[in-house]
Design an enzyme around this catalytic site. Structure first.
Site, PDB file in Angstrom:
ATOM      1  CG  ASP A  68      -0.275  -0.541   2.546  1.00  0.00           C
ATOM      2  OD1 ASP A  68       1.008  -0.615   2.550  1.00  0.00           O
ATOM      3  OD2 ASP A  68      -0.943  -0.742   3.479  1.00  0.00           O
ATOM      4  CG  ASN A 136      -9.320  -1.498  12.074  1.00  0.00           C
ATOM      5  OD1 ASN A 136      -8.241  -2.032  11.545  1.00  0.00           O
ATOM      6  ND2 ASN A 136      -9.646  -0.395  11.392  1.00  0.00           N
ATOM      7  CG  HIS A 138      -6.026  -2.042   8.720  1.00  0.00           C
ATOM      8  ND1 HIS A 138      -6.168  -0.741   9.238  1.00  0.00           N
ATOM      9  CD2 HIS A 138      -4.672  -2.271   8.757  1.00  0.00           C
ATOM     10  CE1 HIS A 138      -4.873  -0.178   9.684  1.00  0.00           C
ATOM     11  NE2 HIS A 138      -4.245  -1.107   9.179  1.00  0.00           N
ATOM     12  CD  GLU A 143      -8.966   1.166   7.911  1.00  0.00           C
ATOM     13  OE1 GLU A 143      -9.166   0.147   8.538  1.00  0.00           O
ATOM     14  OE2 GLU A 143      -8.274   2.037   8.021  1.00  0.00           O
TER      15      GLU A 143
HETATM   16  C1  GLP Z   1      -0.565   0.639   8.513  1.00  0.00           C
HETATM   17  C2  GLP Z   1      -0.374  -0.471   7.509  1.00  0.00           C
HETATM   18  C3  GLP Z   1      -0.575  -1.949   7.566  1.00  0.00           C
HETATM   19  C4  GLP Z   1      -0.081  -2.187   8.994  1.00  0.00           C
HETATM   20  C5  GLP Z   1      -0.564  -1.670   9.943  1.00  0.00           C
HETATM   21  C6  GLP Z   1       0.053  -1.852  11.329  1.00  0.00           C
HETATM   22  O1  GLP Z   1      -1.948   0.901   8.676  1.00  0.00           O
HETATM   23  N1  GLP Z   1      -1.159  -0.008   6.150  1.00  0.00           N
HETATM   24  O2  GLP Z   1      -0.115  -2.620   6.465  1.00  0.00           O
HETATM   25  O3  GLP Z   1      -0.275  -3.871   9.062  1.00  0.00           O
HETATM   26  O4  GLP Z   1      -0.269  -0.140  10.003  1.00  0.00           O
HETATM   27  O5  GLP Z   1       1.325  -1.210  11.452  1.00  0.00           O
HETATM   28  P1  GLP Z   1       2.190  -1.464  12.790  1.00  0.00           P
HETATM   29  O6  GLP Z   1       2.965  -3.001  12.469  1.00  0.00           O
HETATM   30  O7  GLP Z   1       2.944  -0.246  13.077  1.00  0.00           O
HETATM   31  O8  GLP Z   1       1.374  -1.607  13.913  1.00  0.00           O
END
Ligand code: GLP
Length: 242
Positions: A68, A136, A138, A143
Site C-alpha cells: 500500500d 481493527n 485491517h 479496513e
Molecule cells: C498500517 C499499514 C498496515 C500495517 C498496520 C500496522 O496501517 N497499512 O499494513 O499492518 O499499519 O502497523 P504497525 O505494525 O505499525 O502496528
C-alpha cells in the site's frame, strides 16, 4: 489453516519471521515477495539486511510488491511507504530498482494507478506475502467492511487507523493522509504463502478475531482462516486472548 507461533517478545517474533522469509529467499533466488510497512516488520527487515551483509544472500533476482501507499504524499515524503521501504530495507540489499513495485500515487488518476498495479500483480504469483495487522483487523489498508474479493483500489482510512498512525506524523491526526491505495484482500489471498507478524497488547483482539473469530468482513484478517498456508508469528501480548 493458520499456524500460530507464540514468541516471548518482539525480538523473537523478528527472529522467527526472518527464518521463514530467508527460507523462501534462499530456496528460490527468483522469489516474488509481498512486503509490508509499519513497525511490525522492521525487526525482520533488519535481520534480512544483516543476513545479506554477513552471508551474502542476494536479492538481485528477487521481485517485490508492496501492499500500500498513502495518497497525497510525495515519494520523498519522510512518511511515505516508498521512503519507509528504501530506508528500512531496499537501500541496504542488492535488489534492482526495476524489480521493486510500490503502488504509485503520482498524477491525477488514482484509478489508473490501481489498474496498472493490478495488471502487474496478475502477471506474477507472490511466493510469500508478509503482513502486519491493524488494531481493527485491517490488512494493508483494507479496513473493516472491505469485500473479500477486493483488488487494488483507493480507500478511505478509518478514524481508528488515522489515530493509530498519527504517531508517525508528530502525533497530529490532521497530518495523516485520509486515503491510500492498497492491494485488495483477493490480491493478498492469491499469494502462495502468507506470514503475518504482530506484537503488543493493542493487537490482541485483532489476533483473536483473525485466528479464532468468525470469518467476517468486520475483521478483514479473519479471511486468512480460508488460506491453505498462513503462519502468524506473535508475541505473548498479542497472543494474550488466544
Ligand atoms: C498500517 C499499514 C498496515 C500495517 C498496520 C500496522 O496501517 N497499512 O499494513 O499492518 O499499519 O502497523 P504497525 O505494525 O505499525 O502496528
Amino acid at each position: 489453516m493458520i499456524k500460530v507461533i507464540i514468541c516471548k517478545d518482539y525480538n523473537e517474533v523478528s527472529d522467527r519471521a526472518a527464518e521463514i522469509m530467508l527460507d523462501v529467499v534462499k530456496n528460490n533466488p527468483k522469489a516474488v515477495l509481498g512486503l509490508a510497512t509499519g513497525s511490525s516488520p522492521i525487526g525482520l527487515y533488519q535481520r534480512m539486511i544483516k543476513d545479506h551483509q554477513e552471508n551474502g544472500t542476494s536479492y538481485a533476482n528477487i521481485t517485490t510488491f508492496n501492499l500500500d501507499e498513502y495518497v497525497g504524499l510525495e515519494q520523498e515524503h519522510p512518511q511515505s511507504y516508498y521512503t519507509f521501504m528504501h530506508q528500512n530495507l531496499f537501500n541496504h540489499i542488492d535488489i534492482k530498482k526495476e524489480n521493486v513495485n510500490i503502488p504509485s500515487v503520482q498524477g491525477d488518476d488514482m484509478q489508473a494507478n490501481c489498474d496498472a498495479y493490478n495488471e502487474l500483480l496478475s502477471k506474477q504469483k507472490i511466493d510469500l506475502q508478509l503482513l502486519g495487522i491493524g488494531s481493527n483487523g485491517h490488512l494493508a489498508f483494507n479496513e473493516p467492511g472491505t469485500p473479500f474479493d477486493s483488488v487494488t483500489q483507493v480507500v478511505d482510512l478509518k478514524q481508528s487507523t488515522i489515530q493509530d498512525n498519527a504517531r508517525f506524523f508528530d502525533d497530529d491526526m490532521s497530518k495523516v493522509p485520509t486515503q491510500s491505495i492498497t492491494m485488495g484482500i483477493k490480491n493478498v489471498m492469491d499469494a502462495k504463502k502468507i506470514l503475518l507478524v504482530a506484537s503488543g497488547k493493542n493487537k490482541a483482539d485483532a489476533i483473536y478475531q483473525t485466528v479464532k473469530g468468525e470469518v467476517s468482513t468486520d475483521c478483514p484478517a479473519s479471511i486468512l482462516q480460508k488460506h491453505p498456508d498462513v503462519t502468524v508469528v506473535v508475541d505473548e501480548d498479542a497472543a494474550s486472548l488466544l
